[in-house]
Design an enzyme around this catalytic site. Structure first.
Site, mmCIF file in Angstrom:
data_model
loop_
_atom_site.group_PDB
_atom_site.id
_atom_site.type_symbol
_atom_site.label_atom_id
_atom_site.label_comp_id
_atom_site.label_asym_id
_atom_site.label_seq_id
_atom_site.Cartn_x
_atom_site.Cartn_y
_atom_site.Cartn_z
ATOM 1 N N HIS A 217 5.958 9.099 -7.115
ATOM 2 C CA HIS A 217 6.518 8.329 -6.003
ATOM 3 C C HIS A 217 7.999 8.006 -6.159
ATOM 4 C CE1 HIS A 217 2.968 7.321 -3.553
ATOM 5 N NE2 HIS A 217 2.291 7.307 -4.682
ATOM 6 N N LYS B 90 12.685 -3.661 4.332
ATOM 7 C CA LYS B 90 12.153 -2.942 3.172
ATOM 8 C C LYS B 90 12.588 -3.710 1.938
ATOM 9 C CE LYS B 90 14.340 0.649 4.695
ATOM 10 N NZ LYS B 90 13.422 1.776 4.713
ATOM 11 N N ARG B 91 12.119 -3.316 0.757
ATOM 12 C CA ARG B 91 12.574 -3.976 -0.457
ATOM 13 C C ARG B 91 14.094 -3.903 -0.553
ATOM 14 N NH1 ARG B 91 8.928 -5.522 -4.444
ATOM 15 N NH2 ARG B 91 10.745 -6.606 -5.243
ATOM 16 N N LYS C 46 18.661 1.663 -1.273
ATOM 17 C CA LYS C 46 18.297 1.593 0.144
ATOM 18 C C LYS C 46 19.489 1.196 1.007
ATOM 19 C CE LYS C 46 13.458 0.542 -0.933
ATOM 20 N NZ LYS C 46 12.781 1.715 -0.350
ATOM 21 N N THR D 5 7.635 5.003 4.441
ATOM 22 C CA THR D 5 6.606 4.969 5.484
ATOM 23 C C THR D 5 6.992 4.012 6.611
ATOM 24 O OG1 THR D 5 5.371 3.335 4.171
ATOM 25 C CG2 THR D 5 4.658 5.632 4.016
ATOM 26 N N LYS E 68 6.353 4.082 10.874
ATOM 27 C CA LYS E 68 5.817 2.993 11.695
ATOM 28 C C LYS E 68 6.737 2.703 12.874
ATOM 29 C CE LYS E 68 3.880 1.144 7.452
ATOM 30 N NZ LYS E 68 4.116 0.239 6.316
#
Length: 886
Positions: free
Chosen positions: A418, A610-611, A616, A718, A722
């Site tokens: 992952h 998100k985290r 990111k 993911t 969504k």
């Protein structure tokens, strides 16, 4: 909690409801009364202005059956009166929630029992999904949707003067995961049940889940997540299946001696499939002491010492590690991982041996069929110790020969990677393994020795390759590379997006791919359309169902392709627009109530949730906000689209840079939101305590989804899927699943920007100089200077020096290199949003082409390509129809 007070007719009706077991509809004469009468007598009842009422008017998919509605109320009454032993004078909203939950759970029980009985009778190949994290969210509404009873339950509550939306807020999220890894696991369990696969999820029952995030003076503050403080209606303890877990001791030729023992207690949770009779099981393990008291201490009056060992043992499952893509070599974490592996493997072997003995065969002889009946998927490296544990069971306890045991092992396990971040790959210090799991270290040494012999035979003379492929790393300290153990001990290894799978083959696992190329696969992630469209966005789901003539798409998301012709239908696009408008209005009301910020629901909702992590690139989002703000200040008459920029996520408690990014977001928000020159044109909100239940609210309201990680760092994602399914457009880099999303919708229907993976690699190879970009772009320079000089934090002007210094000296994730392309992409977003027809055409294309990103498709590929598992359909029992009815 304060009791719910009711007056007049509502109080009298509820009194009657709580003092009889008969199905009563005492409010039927009031439900049809005028809105004013309803509001006067039933202040909590759904009204034409309430979200539930609006959904009720839109939703025509399931007309509730009156006899079922009456039966729901009778069941609700029974549980409130007999299970909770409450009446209206003392009942709280939490009691009403529990009565509802028990009512719905009753519908699961019969199917749950029959599912397990069917598996027992048929003895199919079973799938065991092992994960340290399961981010399940709330269970009530998900169970209602999958069972197909949501209309009856909502109508019954409505008639009782209760709001489902209010009651579901009483359920704490089961936050047993940090983010995407755990949420993916939850989606997979839902899909396995919906596809009638005989499957089990195995994890840990953490007493405290992912921490609850509060914000104090702009800083993240962590609070314990006491998700079990009121208990949960959805678990069933199974003390008869407790197993002992061994730690420490010493390994000798004849076994593992003088170990410390902790008991693993299983708790089972039902996982209902959608539209079928399958209810699978998620089994979570909780650590228990084998002895309640040490009587030798207790008898001498030392009560504290008497219970000390019990507390230490039970600490193993006390709290979820809030790590974020960073390996921390903590002994408690190691014990958690082995605790999961040992308990799960003992349970699997016990179940397997039970079936072999039932067939009249000897257990030892039957192990040759183990991999024909058992498939174990390792969700990342956290359960990789299961490989050593199965070898321990087979060789030490079941007395199989090494070669026979190893063939069973490799035929059973498969491993999902992952991450592409080297710091996230687990590497355990050998000294720690030797102390905690001495026998397993011996087993891993033996696995490694045999593996390296194969490497040497396959690549003779390549000494460097042998060193690179060893599980045992020598520098900077002797450590075990758990990813290598997982690869060697598995028959299949997969990445979670096409680009991710390609990268691991040519980079971090290149040597292994060259040795066993057939072992490597891709399985692009997916999301369950049940929770992430049908449940969280019922209005959009209704529009889709009306156009497609039913809800078959909920189990086959590829059917949404039939919506493509409607991209040219103004009437359909207007209906989609109206749904988004209502969702935004509802979320704006939620923000004002919970965050104290009033936003313009007509603005573009620009969301990144998100985290919080540097890769990111939430920080690049902040640079865009500051630049947008500076442009508005310089030119108040600038023609722009008003924006509400929402950023949410948790930072790992020990991740200083991520926590400073949160502080910066809040500091920028304080300046922007309180500037009278800006008004409603720009608002910035940090969404506190982002979690599954909050995602269910914000995702349907989003116009623009931010997926802006540096290319080559996000394995899949993911959240991007969504947002896509719920009609948001994506602004993103060619990273993770964004690549496949672009392939599905085409370049015209997504906002792609920034460097590709090869371009990133080339830039870094040539020597990336972030200051060069800073000096050459005045807007970028001004934004960074404002942060550095304390413009957004005048009380502590040097607070963000660490962020800006790192950007200008290292900029590990190339924010500055991608900044200009990002700004131009945001300008394209503005231009397109001004053209509503064009924007909505793109929205319809995204909804119609999201079929590939269903977790049903992902699980079908796992089942066919890796597990060799087939559906085992649980038939409806016509003799027990009464059990299935309320």
């Amino acid at each position: 909690m304060t009791p719910v007070k009711r007056t007049g007719l509502a109080g009298d009706s509820l009194t009657r409801l709580c003092t009889t077991d008969r199905a009563i509809s005492p409010l039927s004469h009031v439900v049809s009364a005028s809105p004013e009468l309803r509001r006067r007598h039933f202040p909590t009842m759904a009204t034409p202005q309430s979200p539930s009422y609006r959904k009720k008017q839109i939703s025509m998919r399931n007309i509730p059956q009156l006899e079922n509605v009456a039966a729901v109320k009778a069941s609700f009454n029974r549980h409130l009166h007999q299970t909770l032993v409450k009446d209206r004078h003392v009942a709280t909203h939490n009691d009403f929630y529990k009565s509802t939950a028990f009512t719905v759970r009753d519908q699961l029980v019969g199917k749950w029992v029959r599912t397990q009985q069917h598996y027992y009778d048929r003895d199919p190949k079973r799938v065991y999904y092992m994960s340290m994290e399961f981010l399940m969210g709330r269970s009530l509404t998900n169970a209602m949707v999958n069972l197909g009873v949501d209309s009856e339950v909502e109508e019954a509550l409505y008639e009782l003067g209760l709001e489902l939306e209010d009651l579901q807020e009483e359920e704490d999220d089961a936050g047993l995961g940090n983010g995407g890894l755990g949420r993916l696991a939850a989606c997979f369990l839902d899909s396995m049940a919906t596809l009638s696969l005989p499957a089990y999820g195995y994890g840990l029952r953490y007493e405290y889940g992912i921490f609850s995030q509060t914000v104090v003076d702009g800083h993240q503050v962590e609070r314990p997540d006491e998700w079990l403080r009121f208990g949960t209606c959805w678990e069933l303890s199974r003390p008869e299946y407790q197993v002992p877990i061994h730690f420490y001791g010493r390994a000798e030729m004849d076994g593992w001696k003088d170990t410390q023992v902790v008991m693993a207690m299983p708790y089972d949770y039902p996982i209902p499939g959608y539209g079928n009779s399958t209810v699978n099981t998620m089994r979570l393990w909780s650590a228990k002491s084998p002895n309640s008291f040490d009587l030798s201490y207790f008898n001498h009056g030392n009560y504290i010492r008497a219970v000390l060992d019990r507390n230490l043992a039970e600490n193993i499952t006390r709290v979820l590690y809030p790590n974020d893509n960073k390996m921390e070599g903590k002994e408690l974490r190691l014990k958690q991982e082995y605790f999961l592996c040992s308990a799960t493997l003992q349970d699997i072997v016990r179940r397997f041996k039970t079936f072999r003995s039932r067939m009249g065969g000897k257990a030892r002889a039957g192990f040759k069929d183990f991999s024909k009946k058992v498939a174990i998927q390792l969700n990342d490296t956290h359960p990789a110790l299961a490989i050593a544990e199965l070898m321990h069971i087979l060789v030490d306890l079941e007395k199989l020969g090494w070669e026979e045991a190893w063939a069973v092992c490799t035929g059973t396990f498969a491993y999902t990677n992952h991450t592409l971040l080297p710091e996230a790959l687990e590497r355990w210090p050998i000294s720690m393994i030797e102390r905690v799991l001495p026998r397993h270290l011996q087993i891993i040494y033996e696995i490694n020795a045999r593996h390296l012999k194969e490497v040497e035979a396959r690549f003779p003379g390549e000494v460097a390759r042998i060193g690179r492929m060893s599980i045992v790393e020598e520098f900077p300290e002797k450590r075990l590379n758990m990813a290598y153990l997982a690869i060697i001990g598995s028959h299949a290894v997969n990445g979670v997006a096409a680009i991710h799978s390609a990268i691991i083959k040519r980079s971090i696992f290149k040597d292994f791919y060259e040795m066993t190329p057939d072992k490597f696969q891709n399985k692009t992630n997916g999301i369950t359309p049940r929770r992430w469209l049908r449940l969280c966005n019922p209005s959009l789901a209704d529009i889709i169902s009306n156009e497609l003539g039913g809800e078959a798409w909920v189990k086959d998301l590829f059917l949404l392709k039939k919506l493509l012709p409607l991209a040219s239908s103004d009437a359909f696009k207007q209906r989609v627009f109206q749904v988004k408008k209502e969702n935004k209005k509802s979320f704006a009301e939620y923000l004002e109530k919970t965050h104290g910020v009033k936003v313009n629901p007509e603005s573009l909702f620009d969301v990144q949730v998100k985290r919080i992590h540097e890769y990111k690139r939430q920080l690049m989002n902040v640079l865009h906000i500051i630049t947008f703000y500076n442009r508005l200040k310089a030119n108040p008459d600038l023609p722009v689209v008003p924006r509400t920029i929402l950023i949410g996520g948790k930072a790992a408690p020990g991740y200083h840079a991520a926590k400073m990014i949160i502080k910066l977001i809040n500091s920028v928000a304080d300046v922007v939101n309180n500037d009278p020159d800006i008004g409603d044109v720009l608002k910035v909100v940090f969404l506190r305590n982002y979690r599954v239940s909050l995602a269910e609210k914000v995702i349907p309201a989003t116009d623009l989804s931010e997926q802006i990680s540096m290319a080559g760092t996000e394995a899949s994602g993911t959240g991007n899927m969504k947002f896509m399914a719920n009609g948001a457009l994506t602004i993103g880099t060619l990273d993770g699943a964004n690549v496949e999303m672009r392939d599905e919708v085409g370049d015209k229907n997504i906002f792609i920007f920034g460097m590709t993976v090869p371009e990133v690699e080339k830039l870094k190879a040539e020597g990336y100089n972030p200051r060069q970009y800073y000096e050459s772009n005045p807007e970028l320079k001004k934004a960074i200077d404002q942060i550095h000089e304390g413009f957004f934090c005048p009380e502590e002007p040097a607070l963000f020096h660490g962020l800006t210094d790192h950007l200008l000296s290292h900029d590990t994730y190339c924010l500055l290199a991608d900044y200009e392309a990002y700004m131009k992409a945001q300008e394209r977003v503005t231009q397109v949003y001004m053209d509503r027809k064009r924007w909505l055409t793109m929205v319809v294309h995204n909804i119609a082409k999201c079929g590939k990103f269903s977790s049903d498709r992902t699980i079908q590929e796992y089942a066919h390509d890796i597990w060799g598992a087939k559906a085992c359909v649980v038939p409806n029992d016509t003799q027990k129809k009464a059990i299935d009815k309320f």
